[in-house]
Design an enzyme around this catalytic site. Structure first.
Site, mmCIF file in Angstrom:
data_model
loop_
_atom_site.group_PDB
_atom_site.id
_atom_site.type_symbol
_atom_site.label_atom_id
_atom_site.label_comp_id
_atom_site.label_asym_id
_atom_site.label_seq_id
_atom_site.Cartn_x
_atom_site.Cartn_y
_atom_site.Cartn_z
ATOM 1 N N THR A 83 27.138 36.235 0.579
ATOM 2 C CA THR A 83 26.103 35.218 0.751
ATOM 3 C C THR A 83 25.314 35.505 2.018
ATOM 4 O O THR A 83 25.807 36.176 2.932
ATOM 5 C CB THR A 83 26.712 33.803 0.802
ATOM 6 O OG1 THR A 83 25.664 32.826 0.797
ATOM 7 C CG2 THR A 83 27.578 33.606 2.042
ATOM 8 N N ASP A 113 26.724 37.515 5.261
ATOM 9 C CA ASP A 113 25.947 38.613 5.840
ATOM 10 C C ASP A 113 25.511 38.153 7.231
ATOM 11 O O ASP A 113 24.384 37.691 7.448
ATOM 12 C CB ASP A 113 24.749 38.924 4.947
ATOM 13 C CG ASP A 113 23.989 40.171 5.399
ATOM 14 O OD1 ASP A 113 24.299 40.689 6.489
ATOM 15 O OD2 ASP A 113 23.097 40.623 4.666
ATOM 16 N N ARG A 156 22.178 44.933 -2.564
ATOM 17 C CA ARG A 156 22.526 43.868 -1.625
ATOM 18 C C ARG A 156 24.000 43.505 -1.773
ATOM 19 O O ARG A 156 24.587 43.645 -2.835
ATOM 20 C CB ARG A 156 21.651 42.638 -1.873
ATOM 21 C CG ARG A 156 20.199 42.848 -1.494
ATOM 22 C CD ARG A 156 19.376 41.596 -1.712
ATOM 23 N NE ARG A 156 19.302 41.224 -3.125
ATOM 24 C CZ ARG A 156 18.719 40.109 -3.570
ATOM 25 N NH1 ARG A 156 18.185 39.266 -2.710
ATOM 26 N NH2 ARG A 156 18.677 39.852 -4.854
ATOM 27 N N GLU A 281 27.448 49.237 -9.552
ATOM 28 C CA GLU A 281 28.670 48.901 -10.285
ATOM 29 C C GLU A 281 29.437 50.162 -10.680
ATOM 30 O O GLU A 281 30.671 50.219 -10.577
ATOM 31 C CB GLU A 281 28.328 48.081 -11.533
ATOM 32 C CG GLU A 281 27.715 46.718 -11.247
ATOM 33 C CD GLU A 281 26.212 46.758 -10.995
ATOM 34 O OE1 GLU A 281 25.614 45.689 -10.842
ATOM 35 O OE2 GLU A 281 25.632 47.869 -10.955
ATOM 36 N N HIS A 308 22.667 35.347 -15.425
ATOM 37 C CA HIS A 308 22.099 35.889 -14.183
ATOM 38 C C HIS A 308 20.875 35.056 -13.816
ATOM 39 O O HIS A 308 19.726 35.520 -13.862
ATOM 40 C CB HIS A 308 21.730 37.359 -14.387
ATOM 41 C CG HIS A 308 21.585 38.127 -13.120
ATOM 42 N ND1 HIS A 308 20.394 38.217 -12.444
ATOM 43 C CD2 HIS A 308 22.485 38.828 -12.384
ATOM 44 C CE1 HIS A 308 20.553 38.962 -11.360
ATOM 45 N NE2 HIS A 308 21.815 39.336 -11.300
#
Length: 335
Positions: A83, A113, A156, A281, A308
């Site tokens: 986050t 973060d 990210r 991934e 998503h």
């Protein structure tokens, strides 16, 4: 006239006497009335017996349904969430935390973060009622998005997810909540849940008994209604995706879970911040499993249980105008 009435009365009397005598004679005759009476009595007895049975059923306690495993017997689900600070951060985390609160035997690894934990996230975790571990690590400047860059240009949450994997492997770093990693031999599953997605609690039931790497579809991703594995005879044979279908694992971050023992047995398995776009991934999964050994879940990957979604960035035009006038919203009120 009197004579006629007398004769009528006499005739009536004689007929009545004859009828009475006939009735008296019939009373003395044998009557075949017992069979019908016995049948009626048997019907009454059967009805009484049925009523007694129903009363006994009502008094009997209901059967105990089959109980699901006790929470202590369930493998723990370790949910890793990176986050970062933004206007909608608290709203996103509140929504996610309340979804996770519906799932038994869950441990939330929330990784900021940031160089150090923030009061907003610390307070939210403390109020969540969840078992949690609070971690923080700042993304290196070279990996950060630059002003105006779209979110897909750079991966990210890489440092944050790897920080959580380090904690699971006993390398410490917790700044709040549970400080000790799971002891050796712990049965569990690891899932990477971004803070802006939408999750059905059924998804966590699907992943809990993962033996290696389990997979399922993700809705509203990759420019499609859904992306996900294609399954035939219970095995993954391909992937429904539009962008770079030849990636080793064309899966979304929300579309798989990894058994904890497998992750601990592969200490070098982590996310690669330098991986090509869309291969983040794959940079982890390539260390863990062969595509043919993926475990399809969610009814052979025919059910969408995670979406998503993206929260729209709030427009703060009026707030900025008030701030220029020295009348902005009270900064002491946490939003």
């Amino acid at each position: 006239m009197k004579l006629k009435l007398k004769n009528v009365f006499l005739a009536y009397f004689l007929v009545s006497i004859a009828g009475l005598l006939y009735a008296l004679v019939q009373l003395g005759q044998p009557c075949d009335c017992l069979p019908p009476l016995r049948a009626a009595a048997e019907q009454l007895r059967q009805k009484d017996l049925r009523i007694s049975q129903l009363q006994a059923d009502l008094r009997r306690p209901p059967p105990v349904p089959a109980q699901p495993p006790e929470p202590e017997a369930l493998p723990t689900i370790y949910v890793i969430t990176p986050t970062y600070a933004r206007l909608v951060q608290k709203a996103e985390l509140v929504r996610l935390s309340q979804t996770l609160s519906l799932v038994p035997r869950l441990h939330w690894l929330l990784v900021e973060d940031a160089e150090s934990p923030t009061p907003l996230v610390s307070g939210l975790l403390a109020a969540s009622g969840l078992l949690f571990t609070h971690l923080a690590v700042l993304t290196p400047k070279a990996q950060r998005l630059r002003e105006g860059e779209p979110g897909w240009v750079r991966p990210r949450g890489v440092e944050q997810r790897n920080k959580a994997l380090d904690w699971l492997r006993g390398k410490g770093g917790a700044v709040g909540g549970e400080k000790d990693p799971p002891p050796p031999g712990t049965q569990g599953v690891v899932y990477f849940a971004d803070d802006d997605n939408t999750y059905s609690r059924e998804l966590f039931k699907e992943m809990r008994w993962t033996r290696g790497v389990s997979v399922w579809p993700v809705g509203l991703v990759g420019g499609l209604r859904f992306e996900g594995p294609q399954v035939q005879d219970g095995r993954v044979v391909g992937f429904h995706t539009a962008w770079e279908p030849n990636r080793p694992f064309p899966l979304d971050m929300a579309g798989f879970a990894v058994a904890l023992p497998l992750l601990l047995a592969k200490p070098n398995a982590q996310f690669d911040a330098t991986a090509p776009r869309g291969h983040l991934e794959s940079s982890l999964l390539s260390h863990l499993v062969d595509p043919k050994d993926l475990e399809p879940r969610a009814a052979n990957c025919t059910q969408v249980l995670v979406w998503h979604t993206r929260t729209e960035k709030p427009k703060m035009k009026q707030e900025e105008q008030l701030q220029r006038q020295g009348q902005g919203s009270d900064p002491a009120i946490e939003v």
